[in-house]
Design a protein around this motif. Sequence first.
Motif, PDB file in Angstrom:
ATOM      1  N   ALA A  26       0.815  -1.220   0.000  1.00 56.11           N
ATOM      2  CA  ALA A  26       0.000   0.000   0.000  1.00 56.11           C
ATOM      3  C   ALA A  26       0.844   1.264   0.000  1.00 56.11           C
ATOM      4  CB  ALA A  26      -0.942   0.006   1.209  1.00 56.11           C
ATOM      5  N   ASN A  27       2.111   1.159   0.393  1.00 61.69           N
ATOM      6  CA  ASN A  27       2.991   2.328   0.410  1.00 61.69           C
ATOM      7  C   ASN A  27       3.795   2.483  -0.876  1.00 61.69           C
ATOM      8  OD1 ASN A  27       4.646   0.103   0.792  1.00 61.69           O
ATOM      9  ND2 ASN A  27       6.039   1.176   2.194  1.00 61.69           N
ATOM     10  N   GLU A  28       3.549   1.624  -1.871  1.00 61.67           N
ATOM     11  CA  GLU A  28       4.271   1.691  -3.135  1.00 61.67           C
ATOM     12  C   GLU A  28       3.401   2.370  -4.191  1.00 61.67           C
ATOM     13  OE1 GLU A  28       5.655  -2.170  -4.239  1.00 61.67           O
ATOM     14  OE2 GLU A  28       6.710  -2.495  -2.330  1.00 61.67           O
ATOM     15  N   PRO A  29       3.801   3.536  -4.703  1.00 58.11           N
ATOM     16  CA  PRO A  29       2.962   4.312  -5.630  1.00 58.11           C
ATOM     17  C   PRO A  29       2.492   3.530  -6.844  1.00 58.11           C
ATOM     18  CG  PRO A  29       4.797   5.637  -4.871  1.00 58.11           C
ATOM     19  CD  PRO A  29       5.037   4.259  -4.353  1.00 58.11           C
ATOM     20  N   VAL A  30       3.332   2.679  -7.404  1.00 52.88           N
ATOM     21  CA  VAL A  30       2.921   1.971  -8.604  1.00 52.88           C
ATOM     22  C   VAL A  30       1.739   1.059  -8.312  1.00 52.88           C
ATOM     23  CG1 VAL A  30       4.613   0.108  -8.257  1.00 52.88           C
ATOM     24  CG2 VAL A  30       3.703   0.554 -10.538  1.00 52.88           C
ATOM     25  N   HIS A  31       1.721   0.393  -7.156  1.00 52.53           N
ATOM     26  CA  HIS A  31       0.591  -0.445  -6.780  1.00 52.53           C
ATOM     27  C   HIS A  31      -0.639   0.414  -6.494  1.00 52.53           C
ATOM     28  CE1 HIS A  31       2.385  -4.467  -6.524  1.00 52.53           C
ATOM     29  NE2 HIS A  31       3.500  -3.853  -6.158  1.00 52.53           N
ATOM     30  N   GLN A  32      -0.423   1.575  -5.881  1.00 52.65           N
ATOM     31  CA  GLN A  32      -1.540   2.475  -5.605  1.00 52.65           C
ATOM     32  C   GLN A  32      -2.267   2.859  -6.896  1.00 52.65           C
ATOM     33  OE1 GLN A  32       0.265   5.786  -3.573  1.00 52.65           O
ATOM     34  NE2 GLN A  32       0.360   4.739  -1.586  1.00 52.65           N
ATOM     35  N   PHE A  33      -1.501   3.279  -7.895  1.00 55.72           N
ATOM     36  CA  PHE A  33      -2.128   3.751  -9.128  1.00 55.72           C
ATOM     37  C   PHE A  33      -2.690   2.602  -9.964  1.00 55.72           C
ATOM     38  CE2 PHE A  33       0.134   7.612  -8.041  1.00 55.72           C
ATOM     39  CZ  PHE A  33      -0.772   8.589  -8.423  1.00 55.72           C
ATOM     40  N   VAL A  34      -2.007   1.465  -9.979  1.00 56.99           N
ATOM     41  CA  VAL A  34      -2.538   0.323 -10.733  1.00 56.99           C
ATOM     42  C   VAL A  34      -3.902  -0.078 -10.191  1.00 56.99           C
ATOM     43  CG1 VAL A  34      -2.261  -2.154 -11.155  1.00 56.99           C
ATOM     44  CG2 VAL A  34      -0.350  -0.612 -11.549  1.00 56.99           C
ATOM     45  N   MET A  35      -4.014  -0.192  -8.894  1.00 55.11           N
ATOM     46  CA  MET A  35      -5.265  -0.644  -8.289  1.00 55.11           C
ATOM     47  C   MET A  35      -6.391   0.369  -8.465  1.00 55.11           C
ATOM     48  SD  MET A  35      -3.836  -2.509  -4.826  1.00 55.11           S
ATOM     49  CE  MET A  35      -2.639  -3.847  -4.937  1.00 55.11           C
ATOM     50  N   ILE A  36      -6.076   1.639  -8.437  1.00 54.79           N
ATOM     51  CA  ILE A  36      -7.113   2.656  -8.649  1.00 54.79           C
ATOM     52  C   ILE A  36      -7.515   2.701 -10.128  1.00 54.79           C
ATOM     53  CG2 ILE A  36      -7.671   5.105  -8.472  1.00 54.79           C
ATOM     54  CD1 ILE A  36      -7.372   3.559  -5.811  1.00 54.79           C
ATOM     55  N   TYR A  37      -6.541   2.645 -11.022  1.00 53.76           N
ATOM     56  CA  TYR A  37      -6.861   2.631 -12.456  1.00 53.76           C
ATOM     57  C   TYR A  37      -7.736   1.421 -12.810  1.00 53.76           C
ATOM     58  CZ  TYR A  37      -3.402   6.287 -13.654  1.00 53.76           C
ATOM     59  OH  TYR A  37      -2.712   7.468 -13.773  1.00 53.76           O
ATOM     60  N   GLU A  38      -7.435   0.272 -12.190  1.00 49.96           N
ATOM     61  CA  GLU A  38      -8.197  -0.942 -12.508  1.00 49.96           C
ATOM     62  C   GLU A  38      -9.648  -0.836 -12.104  1.00 49.96           C
ATOM     63  OE1 GLU A  38      -6.077  -4.081 -10.590  1.00 49.96           O
ATOM     64  OE2 GLU A  38      -4.822  -4.517 -12.349  1.00 49.96           O
ATOM     65  N   ASP A  39      -9.952   0.107 -11.236  1.00 53.18           N
ATOM     66  CA  ASP A  39     -11.327   0.288 -10.780  1.00 53.18           C
ATOM     67  C   ASP A  39     -12.230   0.849 -11.871  1.00 53.18           C
ATOM     68  OD1 ASP A  39     -12.789  -0.230  -8.358  1.00 53.18           O
ATOM     69  OD2 ASP A  39     -13.179   1.922  -8.224  1.00 53.18           O
ATOM     70  N   PHE A  40     -11.624   1.501 -12.908  1.00 56.09           N
ATOM     71  CA  PHE A  40     -12.474   2.092 -13.949  1.00 56.09           C
ATOM     72  C   PHE A  40     -11.937   1.896 -15.373  1.00 56.09           C
ATOM     73  CE2 PHE A  40      -9.549   5.380 -12.539  1.00 56.09           C
ATOM     74  CZ  PHE A  40      -9.177   6.052 -13.689  1.00 56.09           C
ATOM     75  N   MET A  41     -10.998   0.949 -15.536  1.00 57.95           N
ATOM     76  CA  MET A  41     -10.519   0.645 -16.884  1.00 57.95           C
ATOM     77  C   MET A  41      -9.962  -0.768 -16.920  1.00 57.95           C
ATOM     78  SD  MET A  41      -6.906   2.804 -17.080  1.00 57.95           S
ATOM     79  CE  MET A  41      -7.719   4.387 -16.823  1.00 57.95           C
ATOM     80  N   PRO A  42      -9.771  -1.353 -18.100  1.00 58.55           N
ATOM     81  CA  PRO A  42      -9.230  -2.710 -18.205  1.00 58.55           C
ATOM     82  C   PRO A  42      -7.863  -2.828 -17.535  1.00 58.55           C
ATOM     83  CG  PRO A  42     -10.077  -1.965 -20.319  1.00 58.55           C
ATOM     84  CD  PRO A  42     -10.097  -0.781 -19.414  1.00 58.55           C
ATOM     85  N   SER A  43      -7.555  -4.024 -17.040  1.00 58.26           N
ATOM     86  CA  SER A  43      -6.311  -4.242 -16.307  1.00 58.26           C
ATOM     87  C   SER A  43      -5.077  -3.920 -17.141  1.00 58.26           C
ATOM     88  CB  SER A  43      -6.231  -5.687 -15.811  1.00 58.26           C
ATOM     89  OG  SER A  43      -7.247  -5.942 -14.879  1.00 58.26           O
ATOM     90  N   TRP A  44      -5.092  -4.302 -18.414  1.00 52.76           N
ATOM     91  CA  TRP A  44      -3.916  -4.068 -19.259  1.00 52.76           C
ATOM     92  C   TRP A  44      -3.653  -2.580 -19.446  1.00 52.76           C
ATOM     93  CZ3 TRP A  44      -4.181  -1.235 -23.712  1.00 52.76           C
ATOM     94  CH2 TRP A  44      -5.456  -1.031 -24.264  1.00 52.76           C
ATOM     95  N   LEU A  45      -4.746  -1.792 -19.578  1.00 54.28           N
ATOM     96  CA  LEU A  45      -4.590  -0.353 -19.757  1.00 54.28           C
ATOM     97  C   LEU A  45      -4.165   0.305 -18.443  1.00 54.28           C
ATOM     98  CD1 LEU A  45      -4.804   2.108 -21.573  1.00 54.28           C
ATOM     99  CD2 LEU A  45      -7.254   2.233 -21.030  1.00 54.28           C
ATOM    100  N   ALA A  46      -4.722  -0.182 -17.321  1.00 59.71           N
ATOM    101  CA  ALA A  46      -4.351   0.354 -16.015  1.00 59.71           C
ATOM    102  C   ALA A  46      -2.865   0.162 -15.753  1.00 59.71           C
ATOM    103  CB  ALA A  46      -5.177  -0.322 -14.920  1.00 59.71           C
ATOM    104  N   MET A  47      -2.381  -1.033 -16.066  1.00 61.22           N
ATOM    105  CA  MET A  47      -0.971  -1.322 -15.861  1.00 61.22           C
ATOM    106  C   MET A  47      -0.094  -0.449 -16.755  1.00 61.22           C
ATOM    107  SD  MET A  47       1.202  -3.167 -14.182  1.00 61.22           S
ATOM    108  CE  MET A  47       0.210  -4.547 -13.569  1.00 61.22           C
ATOM    109  N   THR A  48      -0.495  -0.284 -18.001  1.00 62.07           N
ATOM    110  CA  THR A  48       0.276   0.524 -18.947  1.00 62.07           C
ATOM    111  C   THR A  48       0.377   1.977 -18.490  1.00 62.07           C
ATOM    112  OG1 THR A  48      -0.407  -0.891 -20.789  1.00 62.07           O
ATOM    113  CG2 THR A  48       0.444   1.296 -21.340  1.00 62.07           C
ATOM    114  N   LEU A  49      -0.768   2.538 -18.096  1.00 63.00           N
ATOM    115  CA  LEU A  49      -0.783   3.943 -17.673  1.00 63.00           C
ATOM    116  C   LEU A  49       0.011   4.144 -16.379  1.00 63.00           C
ATOM    117  CD1 LEU A  49      -4.463   5.036 -18.438  1.00 63.00           C
ATOM    118  CD2 LEU A  49      -2.387   5.542 -19.736  1.00 63.00           C
ATOM    119  N   ALA A  50      -0.098   3.184 -15.458  1.00 65.59           N
ATOM    120  CA  ALA A  50       0.632   3.310 -14.198  1.00 65.59           C
ATOM    121  C   ALA A  50       2.136   3.294 -14.438  1.00 65.59           C
ATOM    122  CB  ALA A  50       0.236   2.182 -13.244  1.00 65.59           C
TER     123      ALA A  50
END
Length: 564
Positions: free
Chosen positions: A304-328
């Motif tokens: 939870a203290n790692e920014p990349v995990h923070q943004f991946v998990m939030i992005y995945e809430d409203f977009m496909p996983s592959w796109l969330a990972m790419t944007l993060a």
Amino acid sequence: MTDVVVKGSEPSASDPAEREALKETLEDYTLRYAPRSYRRWSTAVVATSALGGIAYLADFSIGANIGIAHGTGNALWGILLFATVVVVTGFPLAYYAARYNIDLDLITRGSGFGYYGSVVTNLIFASFTFIFFALEGSIMAQGLKLGLGIPLWIGYLASTLIVLPLVIYGMKALAKLQVWTTPLWLIMMVGPFIYLVAAHPGSVSDFLSFSGVDSDGKPLGEGVSWAGIMLCAGVCLSLIAQIAEQIDYLRFMPPKTPENNRKWWTAVITAGPGWVLFGAFKQIAGLFLAVYLIGHVADSTGVANEPVHQFVMIYEDFMPSWLAMTLAVILVVISQLKINVTNAYSGSLAWTNSFTRVTKTYPGRLVFVVVNLVIALVLMESNMFSFLSELLNFYANCGIAWIVVVATDIVVNKHILKISPKTPEFRRGMLYAINPVGFVSVIVAAGASIMVFFGVFGEGIAPYSPLVAAALAVVLPPILAIATKGRYYLRRKNDGIDLPMFDENGNPSDAKLWCCVTQTEFERPDMLASALPAPDGSKQYISSLALACDKTGEHVLPADPPIK
């Protein structure tokens, strides 16, 4: 102001080392005043470039770490205390840098430390740059591992090497990078928060009531306390030296005139002490995201203290996983580049300044770019992320001592007591080697606070080490200035040049003089008369850069006779 050129005798040869120093510093002005002829950027471009450097994601980790350990209440009060200290101490430093077009090392020399005394603060700043380079590089490596499966050790190496070609070209390249990437970075960072608050309004109340968790995810139930607040503030205050990186941009501000007065002040305040408003927001945002992950995503406490995990998990809430990972991953890479080119650049300036003054040899700024990057890489490979809070808490004591001592000298000794000269002096021969006012103050403040930090005076007061550093750094400079009667600020008061130092608006003059060593024109604030007359007996002039490399000392003007 009209372009005035004054030439002395022009010798047929000059020192090769001094010519090499001149060649490189014409780009980045590593060791000296930034001349008006080079400062062609608008106030907006300088401010945007300076603020682009605070795109780092370390704030998200810092906010998450202190909140997870001590709860939201302590974290918010700690962040507020941190921001207040940064604004109060950062304003005088930012003003001096923008008004007199010099970096913080040059300001420090004339603010109680002396020509060689500020070497110790340069080492403090260099440490700041490689610690935070390593922190940002670690975050990028985490993103590359999560998104592309790249091993961490390769990610550490990649995050180090990628900045090297960008930082070589100094301010011109950095300004372009920061201006071009800032809009995309803002959209990718701010977007998730707008969505999260709108889609999950309950996350706000969860955030405010969060009291911290242990390593197993069990609630700590820690209430607000002074000890908790100070432990949080101590970690955050490790960032107090960020003002030095802001100043590395602000020194390129255009002259302040009646026509640009409002824009000039807006840029200085926003990009100077104002950086902390953005930093504090990111720390709060990092904790907000961490609390959301801990409460809504299973087995997320450890990441939870790692920014990349923070943004991946939030992005995945409203977009496909592959796109969330790419944007993060894109966000992490952009953020890392924006700050680490600044860390590498500023660190190289600090190392070069110190080395050249001590050895009177200029090896080139790029040598120290590599030195800084190697140290940062060693820290990353040592897994510094695992002991981040402890490292930052320790460093904060040194950073606070330095910044607060310089700010105190400017505000109190220069403007209230009027013991320290108001105009900053940085040139060799004009300053004493060491001024005890700042030098002793920073050693005592940093040393005492580090002893408190390690529990020498009892574990109960250990969390208050930042307060000890700040208090001593405020009290000691005026006491020592009064005790020494200010006699160690200036070795001599006249630099031997008849031309005025400032123009009609109080800006450093753009009149030019001929350097007898480098065979090049330099602007008035960067010049002194040489103690060595020309072959025909006439006066000749030397630049501060050439004087810094003068191993014989034959060009150094004599000291003023002592006042009886």
